[in-house]
Each structure stands twice: as C-alpha cells, then as structure tokens.
Design a protein around this motif. Structure first.
Motif: not given
Lengths: 438, 292
Positions: A136, A354-355, A359, A367-371, A374, A384
């Motif tokens: 994560q 994380g998210e 936001t 933690t890893k995010l899908d930019a 979002l 990012l």
C-alpha cells in the motif's frame, strides 16, 4: 470555643484531603480504565496533533475516520486526545517514561523513533504490513519507520522538498526556472541587481537550511553520499560533502538568501515568499495547499506560483532524486491492553486516510494513489507524477541522524550559513559527532 | 483563637498541605534531577548508572560555559538596570503630575505573557520588515544589522526585551517602598535645607536599602535561570550565540534526548544559582538595620 476548635480541625482536614485527592486522581484513572477493558466495550486511546484551531481539515478527517471505525466495529470506542505539535512531543515523552502511552498515537520516523523502540514502547507492525497493508505504501516511506528489520510506524504523509518560485517575478525580469546551478546563480544575480530578494529562508529553524545543503550534496556527490556518511559506510569528510558546504557559502556570499535569514523562523520566510517579497522558497510539499487550494491566500498569488526540481550542479546530479520523507506516522503501544483493536484501528486509519487526506486536506499521503482518478489541482498531479518517477528519496538529514548528532548537524548548518566555520570544519564536526556514536 | 494558634499540632496541620505540595513539586524533583544526572538516560528507555561522568563532561563542555557566561552577562545587565528603575521610581514617587498613569504604563509589559512579548519583539527586530530597521533606514542608516541573526549582536538584542519585560515589576516594588517612607522625615530634611537630590540620595535610598538588596537577589537569580524569551525568539541560536544555561539544559534533555546530561546541567544550574545568591547576600550584607 470548643466548637471553634472543631471547625478549625475540620477545615484543616478538608484542606489536606483536597491536596491528597489531587495527588490521587491518577489512580482513579487507571482503575476506571481497567474496568472498561474487561467489560464489553473496549476503549482505544488515540492521541493526535491536529487541533481544530490550527489544522481544521486534518482534524475533521480524523473525526470522520473515527466515526466510521466505531460504526463498523461494535463495542470499540476511541478515546481522543488532541494536542498541538510541540506539546504533543513533550507529552508523549512524559507518558512513555511512566508507561502510559496511548494505545495508538503519532510518531516521527527514524531517529525520533529509535529510543522508543529500544525502550520497548512501540509494537512492531510487520503483521499489518504483510497483511492488510501489503504494497500500500510508496516505497521508501514505511522503511523509514523500520529499525533492525521490524517496522514500528505506519506513515501517513509523504513530503518531498522542491523549490517553489514566483512566476510573476520571474516573468518580470525575463527569467526561467533554472535547471543548472549556473542558471540558478544567474537568476539570483538578476534578482539582486533589481533589488528583489532571491530566496526566502528561515534558518532559525535550521532544518530549512539543511534542505539546501542536502540537495547540494545530493547533486554533487550522488544520492548515497550523505546517507552513507550518516550510516557510517562512508565518511562525512567526503569531498562532495565539503564541496556542498562550500557551495552553500558561495550562495550566501552572493546574497542569495534574504537579509538576516539565520534569525528568521520558517514562518517568517514563508510570509516573505507569500507577500511576494522573495522570489524563491525551498520547502516540502506540505505547503502545497497554500499555493493551490487554500482560500485564505489570494487567487492571484496562488496562480503565480510554480515549482521546479532542485537544479543540477556542475553537470552532476539527477533532478529526479528528492530530499524528503514521511511526516508523522501511527504507532501502536507495546503495552496496550487492547493491542488487537489498536492495530485494527491503525490499519483502518491508514486505508481511509490516503484518499481523504489528499482530496480534503491537500496532504500527499504515503499510500499509493491513482492521481488520474481524483479531482486535484494541477500542481498536485504534477507532484504525484514526480513521485512516481522519483529515482531516489533521501530522508531529511536531521531525521536520519540520532537526536544527539542531529543537533550537531543543525547547529553546524546555522554556522556554515552564518560563515562562522569553513566547509572543512563543518565536515569535521559532523565526522567527529558521527564517529563518536559508533 | 489564640489558644488554637498556640497549639503546635494545629500549626503543623495547617502547614502540612503547603509542605506536602512544596515537597512533591519542588524538593523531590530537585533531588531526582541530581540523581538523574548520574544516569545515562535518553528519557524513554532504561537508565544506566554512570557515576559522575555527566557532571565531569558538563564541567569540560565549552558550550555549557558559553551559555553560563551569557547567563552571567544577563545577570550583570539586569542588576545595572535596577539603577535606572530606581531613578524612575524616585521621580514617580515625588508627586509629579500623572505619576499614577505612568506607573500603570510601566507595568503593562509585566502583564503580557512572555510568548506575546517575544512575538512582538521578533516583529520589531525583523531585518527586512521590522519597525526598528525601518526607523534606522528612515534616518539614513544604510545597512542596519540583522538583529537576531548576527552572532555578535543577538544576545544584547534579546536582553532589551527581557529588561523591558521586568522593568514594571521592579519599579512597582521601589515605588511601594518609597511610598512607605514617613512624610515627616522628608519634611524634616526639607526644613533643614536638604536639596531634592540630597533627600533622594541621603534619606530615601538608605531607608529602602533592604528592598534594594532583595531586588538585586531577585534580578540575579531570575537572570541565571532565565529561559522564556530566549527559547521563543532564537531558540539559543544562531549556533549557540544566545544560549543561556536553562535553554541549553532544555535543548539537551528534550531535543538531543539526553536526559541524564540535561539533568546534570540542570543540577549545576541550581548549584551555581545557590552559590551566586549566597555571594550576593554576603556582599550586600550590612550590620545596622534602619528603623523608622
């Protein structure tokens, strides 16, 4: 008369009772605590450092997460205590000496963590990292909380330092974001010639100057040279580390930094940058909201801020190598009565954080995010993306070092910026302090 | 009531709560600090007994002696400034117009918290936007100093708000003492033809000498253990240039995580303060006590 005597007696006894009651309240606390953990509902004590006044959005997110956790875990109650940063640090220290740490709390990485781990105060969290939280975290973040192979903290934030600059000022004098040290010095020269403060720096706080030094060292000697000097596989008297100190003084000599920087706090330097009194400001990404979403900052200013990665020096260095590190992370107390619940809460917290954090609060989470998925301001997306292509992340030097050596480093940073020592002395003081610890 | 107060047990009972509090909050921690000074301890983990090593290290620690020197400088300046406060009080007590208002104005800094004072003076000293440098530039000084960043100035720059902070306190004490002098003595002197200066120097000053001695002790002790403004304004920096004993102790214990060493410094601070207090009391001791 006899009556009076009795009254006097009574009052005196009452007074001493009050005193004793004051001393004894501690005992009451622990007994009621014992009751609640043996009963049906379990109480997890949680301490954090985002008071409503100074960190409103952080505080709200925490409250949301706690509410969600309590509704999903029947019979577990979270007992909250909130303190501001410095008070938090003091209180944690005092609580740990009397073995009364909260079940879940916040800690910093590496050097800060060390005494707590050696004193057996924090629980290893490897089971979480191999379980629910596997893969994560952005690489290099959870590792900063590892000591002797076990991880003792779950990172919440990730910060990398970059140079923010005022595009409006740069445009006015026909300047471009520098990519090399020479270009940087040209920019500084032009700004100075036009009476604009080139770089805002609040070096009273000392870690701020350390960022400049670390980046120069990274670009001159590569990403490992400083880390190796600290972990003793190298030496602090490495020519690259001396040369970096030399470059610092070169910048000071050409008046790159605002007047009196050694007496200014970071906050003061920041306000100079934000009041457009200085053109550049090297700080970590925790400041992103000020340049993107913070409504208290004029839109015009926010639009005029850009950032660039620290330039290369003499053709050396990789601009994708960053100085930075995780900010605060969560620990679970080793002697907690409700360790399972505490771990579950910590794990839940990290997943939710994380998210929400990026936001709502504009924090770059660890933690890893899908930019892409979002909705974020462009500067966030850029940062990012930079993180995804980062070749290296060097942890802040004062965090890497033990608290003792960190003080030497920070004092020396002020001294080198203040022209009180030569680069050679600077390196030698570090080497002495580091080798004394071996 | 007299009967009650002459009963020793009752007296003991009344004293007990205060004694307990002082014991728990002051004397026991004092002894513990001395004891922690004998330990190698990071404040979190296990303690290890190392004898007098911390104390020996402290005595050889140049940074400690630098900070001690800074504390002594502060003590000297605070003591010297008592003369100014005394002069102001003498003027205030001589029934000038608006003395009451002035007295209240002098007292204001004492009512502010140290942190507020520190923030105020940080703003005043700000090298680019500060009031002080703005004034200096307005009257033609080209490169006014960066007050809190210059290692040769910073200590004195901090002394000014510290002295300013306590001025009202000492003026208040002197003023009260001066007001206590019976009017008849002053009048007698005046009839004998004494000038106002003679009255101040030969009559008033000797009469409040005991108060002056107390304030000297207060100023010296207060300076030696001074902490607040220094901690907030510079944190002892740049590079230790404004470090005093108490801020050095704090730094070692809470920032360097060396509680044993920090405790040793704290205990040395106590001993130094005690010795200096005894010396000051001896130096200012006189045999005769003036009665009026």
């Amino acid at each position: 008369m006899k009556n009076k005597k009795a009254i006097t007696f009574f009052v005196a006894i009452l007074a001493s009772l009050l005193v004793l009651a004051g001393c004894g309240s501690d005992g009451d606390d622990s007994s009621s605590n014992g009751n609640s953990s043996s009963g049906d509902s379990k109480t997890v004590k949680f301490m954090h450092l985002w008071p409503e006044g100074s960190s409103k959005t952080h505080n709200e997110i925490v409250s949301e997460i706690i509410a969600d956790f309590e509704s999903q875990h029947e019979g577990v109650e979270i007992e909250l205590e909130v303190l501001s940063n410095e008070q938090y640090k003091d209180k944690i220290q005092v609580l740990s000496t009397s073995d009364e740490l909260p079940d879940v709390g916040m800690t910093w990485a590496a050097g800060y963590l060390q005494p707590y781990v050696e004193g057996n105060k924090f629980a290893p969290l490897d089971d979480l990292l191999d379980g629910d939280l596997k893969d994560q975290f952005v690489s290099g973040t959870a590792e900063a909380y590892a000591i002797d192979g076990s991880t003792y903290g779950l990172p919440l934030e990730l910060n990398i330092a970059t140079v923010f600059y005022n595009k409006a000022i740069f445009d006015e004098y026909g300047l471009e974001a520098p990519e090399t040290y020479e270009e940087l010095t040209d920019v500084i020269q032009t700004l100075n010639d036009n009476g604009v403060n080139p770089i805002a720096l609040g070096n009273k706080d000392r870690w701020t100057g350390s960022l400049w030094y670390m980046y120069l060292a990274d670009r001159i000697g590569g990403s490992d040279v400083l880390t190796n000097a600290i972990n003793r596989s190298g030496s602090f008297e490495d020519p690259a580390l001396v040369e970096a100190a030399n470059k610092v003084q070169e910048l000071v000599e050409m008046d790159a930094f605002v007047n009196g920087f050694n007496g200014l706090a970071d906050e003061e330097a920041k306000s100079m940058f934000m009041n457009e009194q200085a053109a550049m400001y090297l700080i970590a990404t925790w400041d992103l909201p000020n340049y993107t979403t913070n409504e208290d900052v004029p839109q015009e200013f926010r639009d005029s801020v850009g950032y660039f990665n620290f330039p290369t020096v003499d053709g050396n260095g990789d601009t994708n190598s960053f100085v930075g590190g995780p900010g605060v992370g969560l620990f679970v107390a080793e002697n907690s009565d409700v360790k399972d619940e505490a771990k579950a809460f910590a794990s839940f917290f990290v997943e939710q954080w994380g998210e929400k954090s990026v936001t709502q609060a504009g924090v770059i989470p660890a933690t890893k995010l899908d930019a892409e998925s979002l909705e974020l301001p462009q500067m966030y997306v850029d940062v990012l993306e930079d993180l995804n292509s980062a070749s290296n992340l060097t942890l802040f030097a004062d965090v890497q070092m033990s608290p003792d050596t960190a003080q030497v480093h920070l004092d020396m940073i002020q001294a080198i910026f203040g022209m009180e020592v030569t680069p050679e002395e600077f390196a030698k003081e570090h080497e002495d302090a580091l080798s004394a610890e071996e | 009531m007299n009967k009650v107060m002459s009963n020793k047990w009752i007296i003991a009972l009344y004293v007990l709560p205060a004694l307990l509090l002082i014991g728990i909050l002051i004397f026991i921690p004092l002894i513990l600090t001395g004891y922690y000074g004998l330990m190698d301890w990071d404040g979190v983990g296990a303690m290890e007994f190392i004898g007098l090593d911390n104390y020996i290290a402290a005595l050889q620690d140049l940074k400690f002696w630098d900070s001690a020197w800074h504390s002594f400088l502060l003590a000297i300046f605070s003591t010297l400034s008592l003369g100014i406060y005394l002069a102001i009080s003498l003027i205030l007590a001589s029934k000038i117009k608006g003395a009451d208002l002035l007295r209240k104005i002098y007292l204001i800094p004492m009512l502010l918290s140290s942190v507020a004072i520190a923030q105020l003076w940080i703003k005043v000293y700000n090298p680019s936007n500060g009031m002080l440098n703005y004034l200096l530039m307005a009257i033609g000084v080209e490169n006014p100093p960066a007050w809190l960043a210059d290692t040769s100035i910073v200590l004195y720059a901090i002394f000014i708000p510290i002295l300013w902070q306590y001025a009202g306190f000492y003026i208040l004490i002197y003023y009260a003492a001066l007001k206590n002098i019976p009017e008849s003595i002053i009048e007698a002197a005046r009839i004998d033809g004494a000038s106002p200066f003679q009255i101040a120097y030969r009559i008033k000053l000797p009469l409040i000498m005991s108060v002056v001695k107390v304030t000297i002790v207060l100023a010296v002790v207060g300076s030696l253990k001074y902490f607040d403004l220094i901690y907030v304004m510079t944190g002892g920096g740049p590079n230790g240039a404004s470090e005093v004993m108490a801020s050095y102790m704090y730094k070692l214990a809470f920032t360097s995580k060396d509680f044993g060493y920090g405790s040793a410094i704290g205990f040395l601070l106590l001993i130094i303060t005690l010795i200096v207090t005894v010396i000051v009391r001896k130096a200012t001791a006189t045999k005769e006590e003036i009665q009026y």
